[in-house]
Design an enzyme around this catalytic site. Structure first.
Site, PDB file in Angstrom:
ATOM      1  N   PRO A  13       0.844  -1.194   0.000  1.00  0.00           N
ATOM      2  CA  PRO A  13       0.000   0.000   0.000  1.00  0.00           C
ATOM      3  C   PRO A  13       0.876   1.240   0.000  1.00  0.00           C
ATOM      4  O   PRO A  13       1.790   1.354   0.826  1.00  0.00           O
ATOM      5  CB  PRO A  13      -0.798  -0.121   1.311  1.00  0.00           C
ATOM      6  CG  PRO A  13       0.002  -1.031   2.177  1.00  0.00           C
ATOM      7  CD  PRO A  13       0.774  -1.942   1.266  1.00  0.00           C
ATOM      8  N   MET A  14       0.628   2.158  -0.941  1.00  0.00           N
ATOM      9  CA  MET A  14       1.448   3.362  -1.051  1.00  0.00           C
ATOM     10  C   MET A  14       0.546   4.570  -1.257  1.00  0.00           C
ATOM     11  O   MET A  14      -0.217   4.622  -2.236  1.00  0.00           O
ATOM     12  CB  MET A  14       2.448   3.217  -2.205  1.00  0.00           C
ATOM     13  CG  MET A  14       3.518   2.159  -1.950  1.00  0.00           C
ATOM     14  SD  MET A  14       4.640   1.891  -3.350  1.00  0.00           S
ATOM     15  CE  MET A  14       3.623   0.856  -4.408  1.00  0.00           C
ATOM     16  N   GLN A  66      -6.299  -1.521   3.397  1.00  0.00           N
ATOM     17  CA  GLN A  66      -5.478  -1.163   4.549  1.00  0.00           C
ATOM     18  C   GLN A  66      -6.141  -0.026   5.322  1.00  0.00           C
ATOM     19  O   GLN A  66      -6.505   1.005   4.751  1.00  0.00           O
ATOM     20  CB  GLN A  66      -4.070  -0.731   4.161  1.00  0.00           C
ATOM     21  CG  GLN A  66      -3.210  -0.531   5.421  1.00  0.00           C
ATOM     22  CD  GLN A  66      -1.816  -0.036   5.165  1.00  0.00           C
ATOM     23  OE1 GLN A  66      -1.628   1.092   4.718  1.00  0.00           O
ATOM     24  NE2 GLN A  66      -0.812  -0.876   5.469  1.00  0.00           N
ATOM     25  N   CYS A  96       3.413   3.198   8.975  1.00  0.00           N
ATOM     26  CA  CYS A  96       3.578   4.500   8.327  1.00  0.00           C
ATOM     27  C   CYS A  96       4.153   5.515   9.309  1.00  0.00           C
ATOM     28  O   CYS A  96       3.626   5.681  10.410  1.00  0.00           O
ATOM     29  CB  CYS A  96       2.234   4.990   7.794  1.00  0.00           C
ATOM     30  SG  CYS A  96       2.345   6.583   6.939  1.00  0.00           S
ATOM     31  N   LYS A 135       0.548  -4.830   9.019  1.00  0.00           N
ATOM     32  CA  LYS A 135       1.811  -4.417   8.400  1.00  0.00           C
ATOM     33  C   LYS A 135       2.565  -3.570   9.410  1.00  0.00           C
ATOM     34  O   LYS A 135       2.028  -2.593   9.925  1.00  0.00           O
ATOM     35  CB  LYS A 135       1.584  -3.630   7.113  1.00  0.00           C
ATOM     36  CG  LYS A 135       2.874  -3.316   6.364  1.00  0.00           C
ATOM     37  CD  LYS A 135       2.595  -2.693   5.005  1.00  0.00           C
ATOM     38  CE  LYS A 135       3.879  -2.603   4.167  1.00  0.00           C
ATOM     39  NZ  LYS A 135       4.839  -1.629   4.711  1.00  0.00           N
TER      40      LYS A 135
END
Length: 328
Positions: A13-14, A66, A96, A135
């Protein structure tokens, strides 16, 4: 609807990158890889009513949602919304490092609160039928990863999590920008590999710095999965076009990069007909011909023309012609 086999290779995921148009494009390249949404915050869904953030196409599957958040009740509601929207997996972001994420007490800062993460995971698991995954980083700031990561994994495993993606870097929440946090902290692949030996019942994917399918295959000798981020975005064909054959054992494909572009055209035309801009799709395709003759002209034509009113199939054919002409 178990996406676990597909997580042998996943695309990370970005933020601002892995939107629904990017995911459709990546799915054209690989039928097998597990795809992830950008992080969607639970408050935006639950309090803000931003259900448009859950929009996706059936052709993207298998695709995971996410979530970002730290309130168990709110995350449970958001997870239920994601399941109802059809996502195959609900993933909790504990990696993040951005300032905005820290101020909301979620993302990498949650590495300091494994008990809270476990509580959130229990709530999300109990609220809906999809698998809940996490994550994470190997640690943050002054934490000692050798001690922190096993404790973190133990607690979320006890909460019912059975699949984790580990970014093999620390996050420095003070002193480094989010961009620097993707490169500056050293990678510790050995530690993540040791976690697989220490937690054999957990399905563990390694993330961070993987640039080629050969590197992914090397990690897969130890790990259950590999998550690729920027390389899959900037050089999508290099990572995804041969992945189904090399990593999943499918028959090799004879499709070319030009074939992928032509297969994307109906999706582009439908998006434009619905009022969208060509640029919203093609910005994710600029790296498709990376390393190929004519790649610069492909990027130039799309970058300069795709955002203009009326841009459509004619521009795509012109850009494709520039690549094909150079290749010839």
């Amino acid at each position: 609807m178990d996406p676990t086999p597909n997580s042998r290779l996943s695309v990370a995921p970005m933020m601002d990158w892995t939107d629904r148009h990017c995911r459709v494009f990546h799915r054209m390249l690989s039928q097998r890889a597990l795809l992830y949404t950008e992080m969607v915050t639970a408050p935006a869904l639950v309090r803000g009513g931003a259900t448009h953030l859950l929009a996706h196409s059936d052709m993207e599957h298998p695709v995971a949602l996410q979530l970002g958040g730290s309130d168990p009740t709110e995350l449970a509601q958001a997870a239920r919304m994601g399941a109802d929207a059809g996502y195959a997996e609900i993933n909790l972001n504990c990696g993040c490092p951005s300032d905005r994420v820290q101020s909301g007490t979620f993302g990498a800062v949650l590495m300091r609160a494994p008990d809270l993460v476990a509580e959130c995971c229990v709530a999300m698991i109990d609220a809906q039928p999809r698998e809940v995954t996490v994550k994470c980083r190997i640690g943050v700031d002054e934490q000692e990863p050798e001690a922190v990561l096993p404790d973190f994994l133990s607690k979320i495993a006890a909460a019912g999590v059975r699949r984790v993606q580990i970014h093999a870097r620390k996050a420095w929440l003070q002193g480094l920008s989010p961009k620097e946090n993707r490169d500056v902290p050293p990678l510790d692949y050995d530690l993540v590999h040791r976690m697989k030996a220490a937690f054999p019942k957990l399905h563990l994917s390694i993330n961070g710095g993987v640039e080629t399918l050969d590197q992914a295959a090397d990690h897969l000798r130890v790990m259950d999965g590999v998550m690729v981020g920027r390389a899959a975005y900037h050089r999508p064909a290099d990572i995804l076009m041969d992945a189904d054959a090399q990593l999943f054992g499918d028959a090799p494909t004879d499709r070319s990069r030009a074939d992928i572009v032509l297969e994307m055209l109906p999706y582009m035309e439908a998006h434009i007909a619905a009022g969208g801009r060509l640029h919203q799709i093609t910005r994710h395709m600029l790296g498709l011909f990376h390393g190929q003759p004519g790649a610069r002209e492909w990027r130039r034509l799309l970058s300069e023309g795709a955002n203009k009113p009326g841009a459509g199939a004619e521009l795509i054919h012109a850009a494709l012609g520039a690549v094909s002409d150079r290749a010839a």
